[in-house]
Design a protein around this motif. Structure first.
Motif, PDB file in Angstrom:
ATOM      1  N   TYR A  82       0.815  -1.249   0.135  1.00  0.00           N
ATOM      2  CA  TYR A  82       0.065   0.001   0.158  1.00  0.00           C
ATOM      3  C   TYR A  82       0.940   1.184   0.061  1.00  0.00           C
ATOM      4  O   TYR A  82       1.856   1.255   0.815  1.00  0.00           O
ATOM      5  CB  TYR A  82      -0.831  -0.017   1.299  1.00  0.00           C
ATOM      6  N   LYS A 112      -2.860   0.224  -4.126  1.00  0.00           N
ATOM      7  CA  LYS A 112      -2.514  -1.025  -3.757  1.00  0.00           C
ATOM      8  C   LYS A 112      -1.841  -1.717  -4.828  1.00  0.00           C
ATOM      9  O   LYS A 112      -2.383  -1.867  -5.882  1.00  0.00           O
ATOM     10  CB  LYS A 112      -3.759  -1.861  -3.271  1.00  0.00           C
ATOM     11  N   SER A 162      -5.372  -1.981  -7.015  1.00  0.00           N
ATOM     12  CA  SER A 162      -6.694  -1.283  -6.751  1.00  0.00           C
ATOM     13  C   SER A 162      -6.425   0.122  -5.966  1.00  0.00           C
ATOM     14  O   SER A 162      -5.101   0.319  -5.773  1.00  0.00           O
ATOM     15  CB  SER A 162      -7.861  -1.814  -5.816  1.00  0.00           C
ATOM     16  N   LEU A 192      -7.964   3.377  -2.959  1.00  0.00           N
ATOM     17  CA  LEU A 192      -8.915   3.763  -2.248  1.00  0.00           C
ATOM     18  C   LEU A 192      -8.738   5.313  -2.325  1.00  0.00           C
ATOM     19  O   LEU A 192      -7.813   5.680  -2.231  1.00  0.00           O
ATOM     20  CB  LEU A 192      -8.509   3.410  -0.796  1.00  0.00           C
ATOM     21  N   PHE A 209      -9.528   0.587   7.436  1.00  0.00           N
ATOM     22  CA  PHE A 209     -10.230  -0.329   6.131  1.00  0.00           C
ATOM     23  C   PHE A 209      -9.784  -1.720   6.362  1.00  0.00           C
ATOM     24  O   PHE A 209      -8.893  -1.912   6.893  1.00  0.00           O
ATOM     25  CB  PHE A 209      -9.888   0.203   4.734  1.00  0.00           C
ATOM     26  N   GLY A 249     -10.629  -3.290   1.372  1.00  0.00           N
ATOM     27  CA  GLY A 249     -10.480  -1.788   1.160  1.00  0.00           C
ATOM     28  C   GLY A 249     -12.065  -1.323   1.416  1.00  0.00           C
ATOM     29  O   GLY A 249     -12.482  -0.263   1.257  1.00  0.00           O
TER      30      GLY A 249
END
Length: 616
Positions: free
Chosen positions: A97, A108, A117, A119, A158, A162
Motif C-alpha cells: 500500500y 494497492k 486497486s 482507495l 479499512f 478496502g
C-alpha cells in the motif's frame, strides 16, 4: 533493526539500541538512488521499501541494501503519483500500500509492483473513504489498513478488501485530535500509534479508536519533539521509535503497559427494598507500568463513587456499571459489570384475626382482612374473594392474593358459621276439661293447641309432644312434654298440664256452698250430696279425703241452718242412681260445738271442694 530515511539521499540502518549497521542509496533519480527519500517499511521477508517525494517512486531493496526493483512515476493514472510517494505498508500476503497525497488516494500493488486497486480518488474529500493528502500508512496483524488522512486530521480504518470500517480524530490539540499527523503504526496487540506532528506528540489508541494515552510536547529534551514525522513499533510491542524531522533524531520509548480493569463477576442480588446495597469490587484489577491510583465507578453518565470497593444502593432491575482504573504510568482501562437486582421471593400474607373463625349463625360477619408485605416492594394491596352467609350454617373459604409484580402469594381463611342456639319453643297454657255428662267414663280424648317453635338459623324445626294432642287423657292432671329440634340437632323443651275433672256441679241441699256457713247441731251426721254426672264408682275420693279442719267464725259470713241431719254413726259414701247423686254421710263430733269447721272433699281427679259449718 531500525531503518531511517535520510534527506542526505540515503537510508540508514541501526540495531534496536541505535547502533549504526549500514546505509544504502545513491543520489539521483536512478535505480537504487534517491532525491528526497520520505517513508520506509519492511515486509515479512526483510525486504525494504522506500518512497521518494521528488521522484514519485517506490524502490525495493534487500535487508542488506541491495536494490531490487522500482515502480511508480509522476501522474494521475493507476500506479502513478502526485506530490511524492508517501507512506508505505506491506500486508501479510505481500501486497504493498502506498499513500498518494497529491491524488488524495492510497494505491494497492502486488509484491512485484503491479497496480491492484485504489482507495479514494481526486479531488479528495472528507466523506467516509475519502482523503485529503494522506501521508502515513500501517497494516495490523489482520491486514486491516490504517491511513493517516493528514488533511482531514483523522485516522481512517479499512479491511483488506478496502471496505471502510471506522474513523476517529478531528482538528485540534485535545486528546484524540490532530494537527497534520504524518505517521501511523500498529503494534502486535492492535494498539495504534499516531505521530501528531503539528502538536509535537505521540497519541496511542485502541484498534477501534478509543484514546488510551499521549506522550510528548514541543522541545528538544528527552521525550520532547520537534515535528515528529513518523512512528514505528517493534515486533514484540515493547518499544516504539519516533523520528523528528526538525529535531534530526530518533527517540526510542518503552511502551507503557496499561492497567487492566476488572469490575468483578456479574451479580444477581435479591431485592431488599426500594434500593438494595451492592458492593462493587474492583480489587482484581491489575496495574500497568505504574500503580493504580484511581478507581471510579459509573452507571451511564451518573457517577457512583470511587474506591477499589464501593457499596452502592441500586433499585430493582438490571444495571451496567463501568469501572475505570488509571495508573501512575498514565494508562487507563475500563470494565463493565452487570448487576441484576432481582425479586424471586413471594410476598408474605398475614391473615388478620382468628383462622379458622367461628361465627354464630344469624349474627353479622365482617372479614378482618389480611396484610401483605414484600421484602422488595414493601406493603402490598391484598385482593379478597369469597363470601360468607352468616344466616346459613356451613364452612366458607375466603381467598386472599397479593403480587409484587414478579411473584404472587395466596392465603385462605376458613369461616365456620355454626348454630349453637337452641330453638325457641312455646307451650300453650294449662288445659282443664271435664268428663262428658251422664257418663261413666273416667278418661277422655283431649285436643290442645299446637306447640310453636322458631329458630333464627333453621327454617325446619320439628316439634314432638307427648302425649300428643288428640290422645286419651286419664282423669286427673297429666303433664304434656314438648321438644323442639332444629337442623343442628339442638333442642328446647317446655311442658304444660292437661287436667280431666269430674263434672262436679257443687254440693246439693241440705248443704249450702261457700261462702255460706251451714249451722248444724254438733254430733249429728250430715248428708253431703253431690253429682259427678254419672256413676263413677265409690272410689272417687283422694286418699285421706274427705277431711275437716277448724276455721275462723265470722259474724259477717252468711249462715244457713242445716236441718237435714241423721243420727251420728260412721261416715259413709253411697250412690243413688235414681237421683244420680253421691251421698257422703259425714259424722261430726259433739266436741265441735261452738266452733266453725270446713269440710274438704278432694276427689281423685285432684279437684278440691269446700263446705263451711258452724256447730252449736
Amino acid at each position: 533493526n531500525v531503518y531511517v530515511t535520510d534527506q542526505n539521499t540515503r537510508v540508514q540502518k541501526f540495531d534496536s539500541s541505535g547502533n549504526f549497521v549500514l546505509q544504502f542509496g545513491v543520489n539521483g533519480d536512478v535505480p537504487g538512488g534517491f532525491v528526497t527519500p520520505w517513508k520506509v517499511t519492511t515486509d515479512s521477508a526483510g525486504n525494504v521499501y522506500v518512497t521518494d517525494f521528488f521522484t514519485n517512486r517506490v524502490s525495493k531493496f534487500s535487508s542488506g541494501g541491495v536494490f531490487q526493483s522500482t515502480f511508480g512515476g509522476l501522474g494521475t493514472g493507476n500506479g502513478q503519483f502526485q506530490s511524492g510517494t508517501a507512506g508505505v505498508a506491506v500486508d501479510s500476503t505481500g501486497h504493498i500500500y502506498v499513500a498518494d497525497p497529491g491524488n488524495h488516494r492510497v494505491q494497492k500493488f502486488t509484491s512485484a509492483g503491479v497496480f491492484v486497486s485504489a482507495l479514494g480518488a481526486p479531488p479528495g474529500g472528507s466523506g467516509n473513504g475519502q482523503f485529503s493528502g494522506p501521508v502515513g500508512l500501517a497494516v495490523d496483524s489482520s491486514d486491516n489498513l490504517y491511513v493517516a488522512d493528514t488533511g482531514n486530521n483523522r485516522i481512517q480504518k479499512f479491511d483488506s478488501a478496502g471496505t471502510y470500517l471506522t474513523q476517529w480524530g478531528s482538528s485540534g490539540n485535545s486528546n484524540g485530535q490532530f494537527t497534520g499527523q504524518q505517521g501511523v503504526s500498529v503494534d502486535s496487540s492492535g494498539q495504534v500509534y499516531v505521530a501528531d506532528s503539528g502538536n509535537n506528540r505521540i497519541q496511542i489508541f485502541s484498534s477501534t479508536g478509543a484514546f488510551l494515552e499521549a506522550c510528548g510536547s514541543a522541545g528538544s529534551a528527552d521525550g520532547q519533539f520537534s515535528f515528529p514525522s513518523d512512528v514505528a513499533t517493534n515486533a514484540a510491542a515493547t518499544s516504539y521509535y519516533v523520528v523528528e524531522r526538525d529535531g534530526e533524531r530518533v527517540q526510542k520509548f518503552g511502551t507503557a503497559a496499561s492497567p487492566v480493569a476488572n469490575a468483578g463477576a456479574d451479580q444477581s442480588v435479591e431485592c431488599a427494598g426500594a434500593t438494595t446495597s451492592v458492593t462493587l469490587d474492583g480489587t482484581a484489577s491489575t496495574a500497568g507500568t505504574g500503580t493504580i491510583n484511581s478507581y471510579s465507578w459509573s452507571e451511564g453518565a451518573n457517577s457512583l463513587g470511587t474506591g477499589a470497593t464501593l457499596a452502592v444502593p441500586l433499585p430493582s432491575g438490571s444495571h451496567t456499571i463501568t469501572l475505570t482504573v488509571t495508573d501512575t504510568g498514565g494508562g487507563s482501562d475500563t470494565d463493565d459489570v452487570v448487576i441484576n437486582i432481582v425479586d424471586t421471593t413471594a410476598p408474605v400474607i398475614n391473615v388478620t384475626g382468628a383462622n379458622p373463625m367461628t361465627v354464630e349463625c344469624h349474627t353479622s360477619f365482617t372479614d378482618p382482612g389480611a396484610m401483605a408485605t414484600d421484602a422488595c416492594a414493601g406493603s402490598l394491596t391484598v385482593n379478597t374473594s369469597g363470601t360468607v352467609d352468616p344466616n346459613t350454617p356451613g364452612t366458607y373459604t375466603i381467598h386472599y392474593t397479593a403480587s409484587d409484580g414478579f411473584n404472587s402469594a395466596s392465603a385462605t381463611r376458613t369461616v365456620n358459621v355454626v348454630d349453637t342456639t337452641p330453638p325457641s319453643i312455646s307451650c300453650p297454657a294449662d288445659i282443664v276439661v271435664t268428663l262428658p255428662p251422664n257418663s261413666t267414663a273416667t278418661s277422655m280424648v283431649v285436643s290442645y293447641p299446637a306447640v310453636s317453635a322458631t329458630d333464627s338459623c333453621s327454617s325446619s324445626v320439628t316439634v314432638a309432644s307427648s302425649p300428643a294432642s288428640g290422645s286419651v287423657f286419664p282423669m286427673g292432671t297429666t303433664t304434656v312434654n314438648a321438644t323442639a329440634t332444629d337442623a343442628a340437632h339442638l333442642t328446647s323443651t317446655c311442658s304444660f298440664h292437661v287436667t280431666v275433672l269430674y263434672n262436679f256441679a257443687g254440693f246439693f241441699q241440705p248443704v249450702a256452698n261457700p261462702p255460706t256457713f251451714n249451722v248444724v247441731q254438733a254430733g249429728r251426721a250430715i248428708p253431703v250430696k253431690f253429682s259427678l254426672s254419672g256413676n263413677m264408682g265409690l272410689g272417687i275420693f283422694a286418699p285421706n279425703s274427705p277431711a275437716s279442719g277448724p276455721v275462723a267464725c265470722s259474724s259477717n259470713d252468711p249462715a244457713s241452718n242445716l236441718e237435714d241431719t241423721v243420727t251420728a254413726g260412721n261416715s259413709s259414701l253411697s250412690y243413688d242412681p235414681g237421683a244420680d247423686q253421691y251421698i257422703y254421710v259425714w259424722k261430726t263430733d259433739p266436741a265441735w260445738a261452738g266452733t266453725c269447721r270446713q269440710l274438704v272433699v278432694q276427689l281423685n281427679d285432684g279437684s278440691i271442694h269446700h263446705a263451711n259449718f258452724r256447730f252449736r
